[in-house]
Design a protein around this motif. Structure first.
Motif, short mmCIF file in Angstrom:
data_model
loop_
_atom_site.label_atom_id
_atom_site.label_comp_id
_atom_site.label_asym_id
_atom_site.label_seq_id
_atom_site.Cartn_x
_atom_site.Cartn_y
_atom_site.Cartn_z
N MET A 1 6.67 7.86 -6.42
CA MET A 1 6.96 6.97 -5.30
C MET A 1 5.85 5.95 -5.11
O MET A 1 6.12 4.75 -4.95
N LEU A 2 4.59 6.38 -5.14
CA LEU A 2 3.46 5.47 -4.96
C LEU A 2 3.37 4.45 -6.09
O LEU A 2 3.07 3.28 -5.87
N GLN A 3 3.65 4.90 -7.32
CA GLN A 3 3.66 3.98 -8.46
C GLN A 3 4.72 2.90 -8.26
O GLN A 3 4.47 1.70 -8.49
N GLY A 4 5.92 3.30 -7.84
CA GLY A 4 6.99 2.34 -7.63
C GLY A 4 6.68 1.34 -6.53
O GLY A 4 6.97 0.15 -6.65
N VAL A 5 6.07 1.82 -5.44
CA VAL A 5 5.70 0.93 -4.34
C VAL A 5 4.69 -0.11 -4.82
O VAL A 5 4.84 -1.31 -4.56
N MET A 6 3.66 0.34 -5.53
CA MET A 6 2.63 -0.58 -5.97
C MET A 6 3.18 -1.58 -7.00
O MET A 6 2.78 -2.74 -7.02
N ASP A 7 4.09 -1.16 -7.84
CA ASP A 7 4.72 -2.08 -8.80
C ASP A 7 5.40 -3.23 -8.07
O ASP A 7 5.23 -4.40 -8.43
N GLU A 8 6.17 -2.90 -7.04
CA GLU A 8 6.90 -3.93 -6.31
C GLU A 8 5.95 -4.84 -5.53
O GLU A 8 6.16 -6.05 -5.42
N VAL A 9 4.89 -4.25 -4.96
CA VAL A 9 3.91 -5.06 -4.22
C VAL A 9 3.30 -6.11 -5.13
O VAL A 9 3.18 -7.29 -4.77
N PHE A 10 2.92 -5.73 -6.34
CA PHE A 10 2.29 -6.66 -7.26
C PHE A 10 3.28 -7.69 -7.81
O PHE A 10 2.87 -8.76 -8.26
N GLU A 11 4.57 -7.37 -7.77
CA GLU A 11 5.56 -8.34 -8.20
C GLU A 11 5.73 -9.45 -7.17
O GLU A 11 5.99 -10.60 -7.51
N GLY B 1 -11.12 14.32 7.31
CA GLY B 1 -11.49 13.00 7.79
C GLY B 1 -11.90 12.01 6.72
O GLY B 1 -12.29 10.88 7.02
N THR B 2 -11.85 12.38 5.45
CA THR B 2 -12.23 11.47 4.36
C THR B 2 -11.00 10.73 3.84
O THR B 2 -9.86 11.20 3.96
N LEU B 3 -11.23 9.56 3.26
CA LEU B 3 -10.17 8.77 2.64
C LEU B 3 -10.18 9.03 1.14
O LEU B 3 -11.21 8.84 0.48
N GLU B 4 -9.04 9.45 0.60
CA GLU B 4 -8.95 9.77 -0.82
C GLU B 4 -7.96 8.81 -1.49
O GLU B 4 -6.81 8.70 -1.05
N PRO B 5 -8.39 8.08 -2.55
CA PRO B 5 -7.47 7.17 -3.24
C PRO B 5 -6.39 7.94 -3.98
O PRO B 5 -6.67 8.88 -4.71
N GLN B 6 -5.14 7.54 -3.79
CA GLN B 6 -4.01 8.16 -4.47
C GLN B 6 -3.53 7.33 -5.65
O GLN B 6 -3.03 7.86 -6.63
N ILE B 7 -3.65 6.01 -5.55
CA ILE B 7 -3.28 5.13 -6.66
C ILE B 7 -4.10 3.86 -6.55
O ILE B 7 -4.26 3.30 -5.47
N VAL B 8 -4.66 3.42 -7.68
CA VAL B 8 -5.44 2.19 -7.76
C VAL B 8 -4.77 1.30 -8.79
O VAL B 8 -4.38 1.76 -9.86
N ARG B 9 -4.63 0.01 -8.47
CA ARG B 9 -3.91 -0.88 -9.36
C ARG B 9 -4.68 -2.19 -9.51
O ARG B 9 -5.23 -2.73 -8.55
#
Length: 564
Positions: free
Chosen positions: A186-196, A212-220
């Motif tokens: 799901m995160l991969q698909g969202v980021m694909d569309e954002v970059f389009e 309380g920490t922020l953890e990256p789930q997907i970097v593009r």
């Protein structure tokens, strides 16, 4: 080989791509060029792309002394340059990609390159909020997705096209979010569309963990942008999380409002969007994108679009978390139920054995050999039931697949019926066998099928409760599937219980059943690649159907068997 120029989607040119079908292609702002780019940063006669007469010869690009220059992979041209697959070409500030891939393949494989290996760093010290960039709106009060794009009644045609395209993207994103089988997909698909849709160079989705920490789930990273560590300003992140507002930064490095913020200067951003992921008052994380090209600076419409995406994404992440928690609780409940069922069965068996042992103890004290001989079967029966339960538990929990080999399903059924008639036949029950001669040989586990059928036939007899009845065991071959049916006219299964019959340790037989018969039957069938289903109606009977997709001898030989 035909080559193509693919414009950056943020340019919003009328053409999605330009096919280089002539040996010499002129490029510039003048409409008389082969490729006309109506942008201020492009000169009237800007550059030319050429190929010699040979169809497989290389392509070269030459700048025509343009005002803003022609760049290949960020290097300004001073002489003709050979072009290679995937080269980034910039005419002034208009970005293109040179490729030999046709459009459908380019979109799939070349338009966007993502990486999950780069780290994300939040840097800089917190500063007073008065020096931070202004925010656009509170995300919790955002209108419904898409409404902000079409609210202006006097919108011009280009803006309307852009708004319509983004609204279409929102619908597409909703489908991606709904249909994705995993959170990662799901995160991969969202980021694909954002970059389009958005002219982002870098992007990241970070989730807020319980500690309380922020953890990256997907970097593009956009194609052509180095996969370096992504640095985000702590100033922006803190503002976004604390006040739950979406933040837009334009040309931050030169904006006087940020003179006190070293963290923003250090991250070298020209334009950035940072949106909190908030679902039902719960902070889920942040969505961040930025670009280093000032010509592609984000607008307020971009921010509104990003907020719409973030709202849907946050709600989905929240629902996924709730679903995972529910699954975890259900698994713990199933473990508890299994232990309770196991303890109950062992307790009943031990009570049976204990009663027999106590009777034998008394008989031994009285030296009554005949009584000992009469009581021993009670103890033996308890031991046998304990051994049977233990074996069923081991079989049910075993993960290894049984060894399958070719055998006749009809012959296994004949053997099962003969065994059942010898040991367990009830004179009041009429057992009929109707085997179709069309059933082919199949790779099966004969012992597993034998045990499964014994369980089904035994349950059918029990369903008669001692009354006269009829059981029919039949086979048929239908559309490539071997079907085995065991049907009785007994008391049937109540509607509120039919969904539980394949659960381990659930039984309607009280102390007479272990609750593993039907679960084991299901496992035996599934281990052979088949399925089992049930139809039942109270006081009219029950029918179990085993479906085995056929795998014939010919198929086995095709994959390497030497059998004849």
């Amino acid at each position: 080989m035909t080559a193509y120029l693919y414009p950056n989607t943020s340019l919003e040119l009328p053409e999605k791509y330009y096919a280089l079908q002539k040996p010499s292609i002129s490029i510039g702002r003048n409409p008389g060029n082969d490729i006309s780019i109506i942008l201020d940063s492009v000169s009237r006669q800007h550059a030319r792309i050429e190929q010699s007469a040979a169809a497989d010869s290389p392509w070269f690009i030459t700048d025509f002394g343009s005002s803003n220059g022609t760049f290949v992979n960020s290097v300004r041209l001073s002489a003709p340059c050979q072009l290679n697959e995937g080269d980034s070409i910039t005419f002034g500030r208009a970005d293109f990609t040179f490729s030999f891939l046709p459009p459908q393949e380019f979109v799939k494989r070349e338009a966007i390159i993502g990486t999950g290996t780069s780290s994300v760093n939040i840097v800089g010290e917190d500063i007073e909020s008065s020096t931070i960039l202004s925010t656009q709106f509170n995300v919790e009060a955002t209108p419904l997705p898409g409404r902000e794009f079409l609210a202006e009644p006097s919108i011009d045609i280009n803006a309307l096209k852009k708004a319509t395209a983004r609204l279409h993207t929102l619908y597409k994103l909703s489908e991606i979010i709904r249909s994705a089988s995993t959170r990662e997909e799901m995160l991969q698909g969202v980021m694909d569309e954002v970059f389009e849709v958005l002219a982002a160079d870098r992007g990241v989705i970070l989730t807020l963990e319980p500690e309380g920490t922020l953890e990256p789930q997907i970097v593009r990273f956009r194609k052509g942008i180095p996969g370096e560590d992504l640095t985000i300003s702590r100033t922006i992140v803190k503002k976004c999380l604390d006040e739950r507002v979406a933040i837009l930064s334009r040309d931050a490095k030169f904006d006087s409002r940020f003179s006190a913020s070293e963290s923003i200067l250090a991250s070298d951003m020209r334009s950035a969007i940072c949106v909190p992921l908030v679902s039902k008052k719960t902070m889920m994380g942040i969505f961040f994108i930025d670009t280093k090209e000032s010509v592609h600076a984000f607008s307020e419409e971009d921010l509104a679009f990003a907020v719409s995406i973030a709202n849907d994404l946050a709600l989905t992440l929240d629902n996924l978390a709730l679903t995972q928690e529910k699954i975890k609780n259900e698994r713990l409940a199933a473990v508890g139920q299994t232990i309770a069922g196991l303890a109950h069965n062992i307790k009943n068996i031990l009570q049976l054995a204990k009663g027999g042992i106590e009777l034998m103890d008394g008989a031994i004290q009285r030296r009554a050999a005949d009584e000992i001989e009469a009581y021993w079967p009670v103890v033996r029966r308890g031991i046998d039931r304990m051994q049977s339960l233990t074996q069923e538990m081991l079989d049910y929990s075993r993960q290894t697949q049984p060894e399958l080999h070719e055998a006749s399903v009809n012959e296994v059924i004949d053997d099962t019926i003969r065994s059942f008639m010898q040991d367990r036949v009830d004179p009041a029950v009429d057992l009929e066998v109707q085997l179709s001669p069309d059933v082919p040989v199949r790779r099966i586990h004969p012992d597993g099928l034998y045990k499964a059928l014994l369980n089904l036939i035994g349950n059918a007899v029990d369903a008669m409760s001692g009354a006269p009845g009829r059981i029919v065991v039949s086979t048929r071959f239908d559309k490539g599937t071997i079907c085995i049916e065991v049907e009785d006219n007994g008391k049937g299964i109540p509607k509120d219980k039919i969904g539980k019959i394949f659960l381990p340790f659930w039984t309607s037989k009280g102390s007479k059943g272990t609750g593993l018969g039907l679960p084991m039957t299901k496992k035996y069938i599934e281990d052979m690649g088949g399925t089992i289903s049930v139809q039942s109606e109270e006081e009219r009977g029950t029918k179990f159907t085993i479906a085995l997709p056929s795998f014939t001898t010919q198929i086995t030989m095709d994959v390497g068997s030497d059998a004849h």
